[in-house]
Design an enzyme around this catalytic site. Structure first.
Site, PDB file in Angstrom:
ATOM      1  N   SER A 144     -38.923  44.105 -45.980  1.00 17.09           N
ATOM      2  CA  SER A 144     -39.270  45.492 -45.674  1.00 17.09           C
ATOM      3  C   SER A 144     -39.665  46.410 -47.264  1.00 17.09           C
ATOM      4  CB  SER A 144     -37.992  46.319 -45.283  1.00 17.09           C
ATOM      5  OG  SER A 144     -37.845  47.186 -46.015  1.00 17.09           O
ATOM      6  N   TYR A 157     -29.092  47.294 -46.466  1.00 15.46           N
ATOM      7  CA  TYR A 157     -30.374  47.269 -46.343  1.00 15.46           C
ATOM      8  C   TYR A 157     -30.606  46.882 -46.651  1.00 15.46           C
ATOM      9  CZ  TYR A 157     -34.737  47.155 -42.996  1.00 15.46           C
ATOM     10  OH  TYR A 157     -35.762  47.006 -42.920  1.00 15.46           O
TER      11      TYR A 157
HETATM   12  N1  LIG Z   1     -39.344  50.170 -38.571  1.00 19.89           N
HETATM   13  C1  LIG Z   1     -39.578  50.839 -39.034  1.00 19.89           C
HETATM   14  O1  LIG Z   1     -39.367  50.901 -39.900  1.00 19.89           O
HETATM   15  C2  LIG Z   1     -39.199  49.107 -40.255  1.00 19.89           C
HETATM   16  C3  LIG Z   1     -39.931  48.853 -41.465  1.00 19.89           C
HETATM   17  C4  LIG Z   1     -39.350  47.710 -42.354  1.00 19.89           C
HETATM   18  C5  LIG Z   1     -39.318  46.995 -41.994  1.00 19.89           C
HETATM   19  N2  LIG Z   1     -38.466  46.627 -40.773  1.00 19.89           N
HETATM   20  C6  LIG Z   1     -37.499  45.647 -39.606  1.00 19.89           C
HETATM   21  O2  LIG Z   1     -38.500  45.284 -38.827  1.00 19.89           O
HETATM   22  C7  LIG Z   1     -37.913  44.706 -38.173  1.00 19.89           C
HETATM   23  C8  LIG Z   1     -37.762  45.416 -36.107  1.00 19.89           C
HETATM   24  O3  LIG Z   1     -36.972  46.487 -37.017  1.00 19.89           O
HETATM   25  P1  LIG Z   1     -37.131  47.787 -35.660  1.00 19.89           P
HETATM   26  O4  LIG Z   1     -37.688  49.194 -36.018  1.00 19.89           O
HETATM   27  O5  LIG Z   1     -37.793  46.839 -34.610  1.00 19.89           O
HETATM   28  O6  LIG Z   1     -35.852  47.403 -35.451  1.00 19.89           O
HETATM   29  P2  LIG Z   1     -34.187  47.870 -33.898  1.00 19.89           P
HETATM   30  O7  LIG Z   1     -33.431  48.439 -34.364  1.00 19.89           O
HETATM   31  O8  LIG Z   1     -35.115  48.806 -33.497  1.00 19.89           O
HETATM   32  O9  LIG Z   1     -34.717  47.251 -33.369  1.00 19.89           O
HETATM   33  C9  LIG Z   1     -34.121  45.652 -33.255  1.00 19.89           C
HETATM   34  C10 LIG Z   1     -34.184  44.404 -32.701  1.00 19.89           C
HETATM   35  O10 LIG Z   1     -32.988  44.281 -32.740  1.00 19.89           O
HETATM   36  C11 LIG Z   1     -31.684  42.926 -32.175  1.00 19.89           C
HETATM   37  N3  LIG Z   1     -30.930  42.860 -32.799  1.00 19.89           N
HETATM   38  C12 LIG Z   1     -30.134  43.205 -33.778  1.00 19.89           C
HETATM   39  N4  LIG Z   1     -28.833  42.462 -33.982  1.00 19.89           N
HETATM   40  C13 LIG Z   1     -28.740  41.140 -33.437  1.00 19.89           C
HETATM   41  C14 LIG Z   1     -28.567  40.169 -33.400  1.00 19.89           C
HETATM   42  N5  LIG Z   1     -27.595  39.621 -33.810  1.00 19.89           N
HETATM   43  N6  LIG Z   1     -29.075  39.356 -32.767  1.00 19.89           N
HETATM   44  C15 LIG Z   1     -29.973  39.338 -31.972  1.00 19.89           C
HETATM   45  N7  LIG Z   1     -30.594  40.221 -32.057  1.00 19.89           N
HETATM   46  C16 LIG Z   1     -29.888  41.259 -32.524  1.00 19.89           C
HETATM   47  C17 LIG Z   1     -32.047  44.752 -31.934  1.00 19.89           C
HETATM   48  O11 LIG Z   1     -30.960  44.426 -30.433  1.00 19.89           O
HETATM   49  C18 LIG Z   1     -33.018  45.064 -31.642  1.00 19.89           C
HETATM   50  O12 LIG Z   1     -33.664  44.915 -30.305  1.00 19.89           O
HETATM   51  C19 LIG Z   1     -36.616  44.599 -38.393  1.00 19.89           C
HETATM   52  O13 LIG Z   1     -36.215  43.486 -39.289  1.00 19.89           O
HETATM   53  C20 LIG Z   1     -36.287  45.942 -39.885  1.00 19.89           C
HETATM   54  O14 LIG Z   1     -35.576  45.888 -40.624  1.00 19.89           O
HETATM   55  C21 LIG Z   1     -38.300  48.334 -39.338  1.00 19.89           C
END
Ligand SMILES: NC(=O)c1ccc[n+]([C@@H]2O[C@H](COP(=O)([O-])OP(=O)(O)OC[C@H]3O[C@@H](n4cnc5c(N)ncnc54)[C@H](O)[C@@H]3O)[C@@H](O)[C@H]2O)c1
Length: 251
Positions: A144, A157
């Site tokens: 991130s 986080y």
């Molecule tokens: N959206 C953003 O702004 C953003 C920015 C930087 C980094 N990220 C990273 O990108 C990735 C995806 O983000 P997002 O916005 O889609 O998040 P989100 O929370 O919408 O999706 C996360 C997904 O991971 C699954 N998950 C959670 N725990 C789990 C587990 N123990 N085993 C298997 N699956 C599991 C959830 O069911 C969900 O489908 C993450 O790693 C997040 O930290 C997101």
């Protein structure tokens, strides 16, 4: 590589960024294993891929459970074939509450580390040796951009996502000689179909105003980098972290 060997695993593929990564990898020619805690979502995304002519299957696994990850690897190999790409995207993110460092409970801290760090470790531990045995593989860890900005209220986080960068570097050094490349992608705050209590539309627009490109980031802004890191085009890149945030942090 044969068509059968072009199998990519995306953890947390059932929604949000993972969903977009699954669709993009399928469009670029990979058979995709959509892995999620929510099997219904994973199957729905696999169905969407198949409806547009691609190959995908939905799988249930909790990435923080070592036995579940081992079973998952067997199921994917049996169902789709040998895996050459692993995208460690699953994380506790959209469901996470923000709070100052002294308000975060130990239980929440441990769960964030279990999924975001240990989950990434367990998937690498399971899939990297299989890639090494084949002499080729690509691992893409989702970190991130908050690691570079140190966003307040997110100590658990941000710490977990910094660990993902350390893991990426150390693992790249270990598995490089066996042909396995390990890189990280650091997305900026990205709008998806999933509502989050941690960011308002106004805050998102304010953040966008501080980026070089001056617009709100969407999932499609990240897929090119994921496909690049998964493909042969990046075969001489390993141990790196690519920051994709429209030019907010300069890494
Ligand atoms: N959206 C953003 O702004 C953003 C920015 C930087 C980094 N990220 C990273 O990108 C990735 C995806 O983000 P997002 O916005 O889609 O998040 P989100 O929370 O919408 O999706 C996360 C997904 O991971 C699954 N998950 C959670 N725990 C789990 C587990 N123990 N085993 C298997 N699956 C599991 C959830 O069911 C969900 O489908 C993450 O790693 C997040 O930290 C997101």
């Amino acid at each position: 590589m044969t068509v059968q060997q072009r199998v990519a695993v995306v953890t947390g593929g059932g929604q949000g960024l993972g969903r977009s990564f699954c669709l993009a990898l399928a469009e670029a020619g990979w058979a995709v294993a959509v892995v999620d805690l929510d099997l219904e979502n994973a199957r729905a995304i696999a169905g969407k891929v198949e409806a547009s002519g691609g190959i995908a299957k939905g799988f249930h696994a909790d990435v923080s459970d070592e036995n579940a990850v081992s079973r998952l690897a067997e199921q994917i190999e049996g169902g789709l074939g040998a895996v050459s790409v692993l995208v460690n995207n699953a994380a506790i993110f959209s469901t996470l509450s923000m709070g100052s460092y002294d308000e975060i409970s130990l239980q929440t801290w441990k769960r964030v580390m279990d999924v975001n760090v240990t989950g990434t470790f367990l998937c690498c531990k399971e899939f990297a040796p299989r890639m090494a045995a084949a002499g080729y593989g690509k691992i893409v860890n989702i970190s991130s951009a908050t690691v570079f900005t140190g966003r307040p209220g997110y100590l658990h986080y941000v710490t977990s996502k910094a660990a993902v960068i350390g893991l990426t570097r150390a693992l790249a050094s270990e598995v490089g000689p066996q042909g396995v490349r390990v890189n990280a992608l650091a997305p900026g705050s990205t709008e998806t179909e999933v509502e989050r209590a941690t960011i308002t539309r106004e805050a998102r627009e304010k953040m966008a105003g501080e980026t070089a490109l001056r617009r709100v980031q969407v999932a499609e802004d990240l897929v090119g980098t994921v496909v690049f890191l998964a493909s042969e085009a990046s075969d001489f890149v390993t141990g790196q972290t690519i920051n994709v945030d429209g030019g907010l942090a300069f890494h």
